[in-house]
Design an enzyme around this catalytic site. Structure first.
Site, PDB file in Angstrom:
ATOM      1  N   LYS A  79       0.849  -1.204   0.000  1.00  0.00           N
ATOM      2  CA  LYS A  79       0.000   0.000   0.000  1.00  0.00           C
ATOM      3  C   LYS A  79       0.881   1.250   0.000  1.00  0.00           C
ATOM      4  O   LYS A  79       0.615   2.210  -0.722  1.00  0.00           O
ATOM      5  CB  LYS A  79      -0.922   0.000   1.223  1.00  0.00           C
ATOM      6  CG  LYS A  79      -2.100  -0.969   1.054  1.00  0.00           C
ATOM      7  CD  LYS A  79      -2.849  -1.224   2.351  1.00  0.00           C
ATOM      8  CE  LYS A  79      -3.863  -2.353   2.142  1.00  0.00           C
ATOM      9  NZ  LYS A  79      -4.476  -2.812   3.387  1.00  0.00           N
ATOM     10  N   GLN A  96      -4.666  -1.338   9.643  1.00  0.00           N
ATOM     11  CA  GLN A  96      -4.553  -2.673   9.045  1.00  0.00           C
ATOM     12  C   GLN A  96      -5.173  -3.717   9.980  1.00  0.00           C
ATOM     13  O   GLN A  96      -4.788  -3.811  11.147  1.00  0.00           O
ATOM     14  CB  GLN A  96      -3.079  -2.998   8.761  1.00  0.00           C
ATOM     15  CG  GLN A  96      -2.843  -4.320   8.073  1.00  0.00           C
ATOM     16  CD  GLN A  96      -3.396  -4.360   6.645  1.00  0.00           C
ATOM     17  OE1 GLN A  96      -3.238  -3.432   5.881  1.00  0.00           O
ATOM     18  NE2 GLN A  96      -4.069  -5.446   6.301  1.00  0.00           N
ATOM     19  N   ASP A 102     -10.950   3.267   4.350  1.00  0.00           N
ATOM     20  CA  ASP A 102     -11.372   1.861   4.285  1.00  0.00           C
ATOM     21  C   ASP A 102     -12.900   1.741   4.365  1.00  0.00           C
ATOM     22  O   ASP A 102     -13.457   0.662   4.157  1.00  0.00           O
ATOM     23  CB  ASP A 102     -10.748   1.089   5.460  1.00  0.00           C
ATOM     24  CG  ASP A 102      -9.862  -0.044   4.990  1.00  0.00           C
ATOM     25  OD1 ASP A 102      -9.796  -0.273   3.768  1.00  0.00           O
ATOM     26  OD2 ASP A 102      -9.237  -0.703   5.846  1.00  0.00           O
TER      27      ASP A 102
END
Ligand code: NDP
Length: 301
Positions: free
Chosen positions: A58, A102, A125
């Site tokens: 990422k 994460q 997200d």
């Protein structure tokens, strides 16, 4: 073995590369308008090797798009309040437009509570309760990356999804539920299926659009598919290794060879939905940056 394929292969890798190039192309105008690059902060708690790989890729993709990447690591022993304090710091940091925590977090931490501390306007997200609420209400907000990527692939293939019969197999917070909302928002008629659904094959057979997000290797069979349907396979499953091999093959939730013989189009695994996830993370960061700076959404994303 040569598999006879009637279906068009939906090349997510190529689509994602195009999207990433367009995002990179839009960054200079943002920099010119604001004097800074859009910034994405990724938080990794603990030392899970798979998560470390995801975080690394990422970061690389963020930099390749001309954006600023901030990586924060906390030890596996980090306490809930330490994780939340870091997220609060990033919420307050003007150079950070997107925050990604994460997952999964180490078992002693409360994932939902940690995610909920992220500023919804930086929630790239799309996992905070506010983002889920905005999506349900049809208010502009951050949408989870994987289902958004699936929607882009479907719209690229089919154009207007209005009136299409769609089935989403799987109702997770990460994929299935937001996928259903996105399809509904695009005016498809949506069936949500899950582990308690009765006669799943018959329901799938009615659908023009099938999105499989189950986590069960090759579960969706050719006989379940209406001829001409478009099939999006979100699943990533590793089969047990063949004799002598170190690793098993990666397969989706769809029996590719069978379904490709019936469907109009299908995403392969790997190379279908997977590459779209990071591309959509960059897209969300670009959009979040524009909104936070009071600029109109960048066009064409
Ligand atoms: P979850 O395990 O969170 O959810 C699975 C869903 O499938 C649940 O809603 C479950 O139903 C349903 N389900 C399980 N068994 C059946 C069955 N026999 N029939 C019908 N439905 C069933 O998984 P995720 O949504 O997180 O992920 C799904 C797959 O997508 C996984 O393979 C994952 O690796 C992959 N994935 C891929 C990504 C990518 O970038 N390509 C990103 C995220 C995930 P119930 O709710 O009733 O338990």
């Amino acid at each position: 073995m040569v598999v006879e394929t009637a279906a068009q292969v939906i090349d997510g890798k190529a689509f994602a590369a195009g999207l990433r190039a367009r995002i990179a192309g839009a960054v200079p105008a943002f920099v010119a308008a604001t004097g800074r690059a859009p910034g994405l902060a990724v938080v990794l708690v603990g030392d899970d090797p798979a998560s470390a790989v995801y975080v690394g890729s990422k970061g690389k993709a963020t930099v390749a798009a001309g954006m600023a990447s901030f990586e924060h690591r906390l030890p596996a022993t980090a306490k809930q309040d330490e994780v939340e304090a870091l997220l609060a710091e990033l919420n307050a940091d003007e150079t950070v437009d997107g925050i990604l925590l994460q997952l999964p977090l180490p078992g002693h931490l409360d994932e939902q509570a940690a995610v909920a501390t992220i500023d919804p306007d930086k929630d790239v997200d799309g996992l905070t309760p506010v983002s889920a609420g905005r999506l349900a209400l049809g208010i502009a907000g951050m949408v989870p990356c994987t289902p958004y990527g699936c929607l882009l692939l479907l719209q690229d293939r089919l154009g207007d999804l209005s009136g299409k019969d769609a089935i989403v197999v799987g109702r997770s917070i990460l994929v299935g539920k937001p996928m259903g909302q996105l399809l509904l928002g695009a005016n498809a008629t949506v069936t949500m299926a899950h582990s308690r659904t009765k006669d799943l094959p018959a329901l799938v057979r009615r659908a023009d659009i099938v999105v499989a997000a189950v986590g069960r290797a090759e579960m969706v069979k050719g006989g379940w598919i209406k001829p001409g349907a478009v099939v999006i396979d979100v699943g990533i499953n590793r089969l047990p290794p063949a004799e002598g091999a170190a690793k098993g093959r990666l397969v989706g939730d769809v029996d590719y060879a069978e379904v490709a013989a019936v469907a109009d189009a299908i995403t392969p695994v790997p190379g279908g939905v997977g590459p779209m996830t990071i591309a959509c993370l960059l897209r969300n960061t670009l959009v979040a940056a524009h909104r936070r700076a009071g600029l109109a959404d960048p066009e064409g994303f």
